[in-house]
Scaffold this motif. Structure first.
Motif, short mmCIF file in Angstrom:
data_model
loop_
_atom_site.label_atom_id
_atom_site.label_comp_id
_atom_site.label_asym_id
_atom_site.label_seq_id
_atom_site.Cartn_x
_atom_site.Cartn_y
_atom_site.Cartn_z
N SER A 45 0.81 -1.21 0.00
CA SER A 45 0.00 0.00 0.00
C SER A 45 0.85 1.27 0.00
O SER A 45 0.65 2.16 -0.82
CB SER A 45 -0.93 0.02 1.22
OG SER A 45 -1.85 -1.04 1.18
N ASP B 86 0.11 4.43 -10.75
CA ASP B 86 -0.39 4.50 -9.38
C ASP B 86 -0.21 5.88 -8.75
O ASP B 86 -0.41 6.04 -7.55
CB ASP B 86 0.27 3.43 -8.48
CG ASP B 86 0.01 2.03 -9.00
OD1 ASP B 86 -1.18 1.69 -9.19
OD2 ASP B 86 0.99 1.29 -9.24
N GLY B 87 0.18 6.86 -9.57
CA GLY B 87 0.30 8.23 -9.08
C GLY B 87 1.69 8.55 -8.58
O GLY B 87 2.49 7.67 -8.26
N TYR C 260 2.72 9.66 -5.83
CA TYR C 260 3.00 9.45 -4.41
C TYR C 260 3.06 7.98 -4.04
O TYR C 260 2.89 7.61 -2.88
CB TYR C 260 1.96 10.19 -3.58
CG TYR C 260 1.83 11.64 -3.99
CD1 TYR C 260 2.94 12.47 -4.02
CD2 TYR C 260 0.60 12.17 -4.39
CE1 TYR C 260 2.84 13.80 -4.43
CE2 TYR C 260 0.49 13.49 -4.80
CZ TYR C 260 1.62 14.30 -4.82
OH TYR C 260 1.51 15.61 -5.24
N SER C 261 3.30 7.15 -5.04
CA SER C 261 3.47 5.71 -4.81
C SER C 261 4.91 5.27 -5.06
O SER C 261 5.20 4.08 -5.10
CB SER C 261 2.54 4.91 -5.73
OG SER C 261 1.19 5.22 -5.46
N GLY D 242 1.56 15.86 -0.62
CA GLY D 242 0.89 14.80 -1.37
C GLY D 242 1.17 13.42 -0.79
O GLY D 242 0.25 12.60 -0.64
N ARG E 143 -0.73 13.20 2.69
CA ARG E 143 -2.17 12.96 2.55
C ARG E 143 -2.44 11.49 2.21
O ARG E 143 -3.35 10.86 2.76
CB ARG E 143 -2.76 13.87 1.47
CG ARG E 143 -2.88 15.33 1.86
CD ARG E 143 -3.65 16.09 0.79
NE ARG E 143 -3.75 17.52 1.05
CZ ARG E 143 -4.62 18.07 1.88
NH1 ARG E 143 -5.47 17.31 2.56
NH2 ARG E 143 -4.64 19.38 2.05
N ARG E 144 -1.67 10.96 1.31
CA ARG E 144 -1.88 9.57 0.89
C ARG E 144 -1.63 8.62 2.05
O ARG E 144 -2.41 7.69 2.31
CB ARG E 144 -0.96 9.23 -0.28
CG ARG E 144 -1.12 7.80 -0.79
CD ARG E 144 -0.36 7.55 -2.08
NE ARG E 144 -0.56 6.18 -2.49
CZ ARG E 144 0.22 5.15 -2.11
NH1 ARG E 144 1.27 5.36 -1.34
NH2 ARG E 144 -0.04 3.91 -2.52
N TYR E 145 -0.54 8.83 2.78
CA TYR E 145 -0.20 7.92 3.87
C TYR E 145 -1.18 8.03 5.03
O TYR E 145 -1.52 7.02 5.66
CB TYR E 145 1.23 8.16 4.34
CG TYR E 145 2.28 7.84 3.30
CD1 TYR E 145 1.98 7.08 2.17
CD2 TYR E 145 3.59 8.28 3.46
CE1 TYR E 145 2.95 6.77 1.23
CE2 TYR E 145 4.57 7.98 2.52
CZ TYR E 145 4.25 7.23 1.41
OH TYR E 145 5.21 6.93 0.48
N ILE F 294 -4.17 5.99 4.14
CA ILE F 294 -3.91 4.55 4.28
C ILE F 294 -3.91 4.12 5.74
O ILE F 294 -4.44 3.06 6.09
CB ILE F 294 -2.56 4.20 3.61
CG1 ILE F 294 -2.67 4.34 2.08
CG2 ILE F 294 -2.12 2.77 3.98
CD1 ILE F 294 -1.35 4.22 1.35
#
Length: 283
Positions: A52, A116-117, A119-120, A257, A260-262, A265
């Motif tokens: 993830s 996947d963007g 920020y992956s 960015g 926010r993603r983490y 998750i």
């Protein structure tokens, strides 16, 4: 596929905070230093870490593929049991998300249209590409450079300069001046240097850990500089001289960015004061 596309951002940035004089470090890392039970595994499982958070860290296109193992991260965190261990559930998760976001920005291989963007793609690099110099400051006599050694950016936090390799090595157990390359060769040591930075206050700066866990108490100078607690202040601590006190900095936006993603998750809100656009940097 990523392996066929050159990275849009292959220049690995080193952290401007490392320009701080070595005497400014507080040696006990705020009382959080010393092997103990890590809280990290209860917040980030191996599955979440690999499937993830860091979807592409082991891609063939990433120079650090197969380096930043989950087990190395967890073992390194045992050296700093306060990390992810202060406050309630949300505070602990938010701190871990903030740390992972900052090291992801420093090691990103992502670009705007990446699979996947953008920020992956954290933890894609482990070493500065084509360093401009050997980052030896001859005036830092307490931490003298060793001939032939380079102190360029390495590891998740891109540790740089002799006067940072010296104290970092002293704190986590390797000879940072004679063997700086260990940071790019041993993932556990690499994570330890990043956590050492995160947990260690400087005389003019709080630690990122204290900022994210509610322990930060602004001084009069901090209040006058609008240095408010939140993710944005960790960016100021890390690279404020280049990224803060102006709006819409793309580096700041990249850090946010990832954060926010983490946070999404890990199931926690991002909190207040995400950027440092209106904060004066530390001198």
């Amino acid at each position: 596929m990523a392996a066929r596309r050159p990275f849009a951002t292959t220049t690995i940035c080193f952290i401007a905070v490392w320009l701080t004089a070595p005497s400014s470090f507080v040696s006990d890392a705020g009382g959080h230093h010393g092997r103990g039970r890590s809280h990290v595994a209860s917040i980030v499982s191996e599955e979440v870490y690999n499937k993830s958070l860091f979807l592409h860290k082991d891609d063939a296109a990433c120079p650090a593929n197969n380096f930043y193992a989950y087990s190395s991260f967890v073992r390194a965190a045992e050296r700093f049991p306060g990390f992810g261990g202060a406050g309630g559930r949300d505070t602990r998760r938010r701190e871990v998300a903030a740390f992972l976001a900052q090291i992801s920005h420093e090691t990103t291989g992502g670009w705007a249209t990446a699979p996947d963007g953008p920020y992956s793609w954290g933890l894609c690099f482990k070493e500065e590409i084509k360093p401009a110099s050997n980052y030896c400051d001859a005036t830092a006599t307490r931490w003298p450079c060793v001939p032939g050694k380079s102190y360029h950016g390495r590891g998740p936090i891109q540790l740089s300069w002799n006067y940072n390799y010296g104290p970092a090595g002293e704190a986590v157990g390797f000879d940072g001046l004679r063997e700086p390359e260990v940071v790019a060769g041993d993932a556990e040591v690499a994570f330890k240097t990043a956590l050492w930075f995160w947990m260690t206050p400087r005389r003019a700066k709080p630690s990122c850990h204290d900022v994210m866990t509610g322990r930060y108490r602004p001084s009069r100078a901090d209040a006058a500089a609008n240095r408010k607690a939140g993710f944005g202040l960790t960016t100021n601590i890390i690279n404020g001289g280049l990224e803060c006190n102006h709006t819409d900095d793309p580096r700041v936006n990249d850090r946010i960015g990832f954060f926010r993603r983490y946070c999404a998750i890990l199931g926690v809100d991002v909190g207040d004061n995400l950027d440092c656009a209106h904060q004066l940097p530390y001198s």
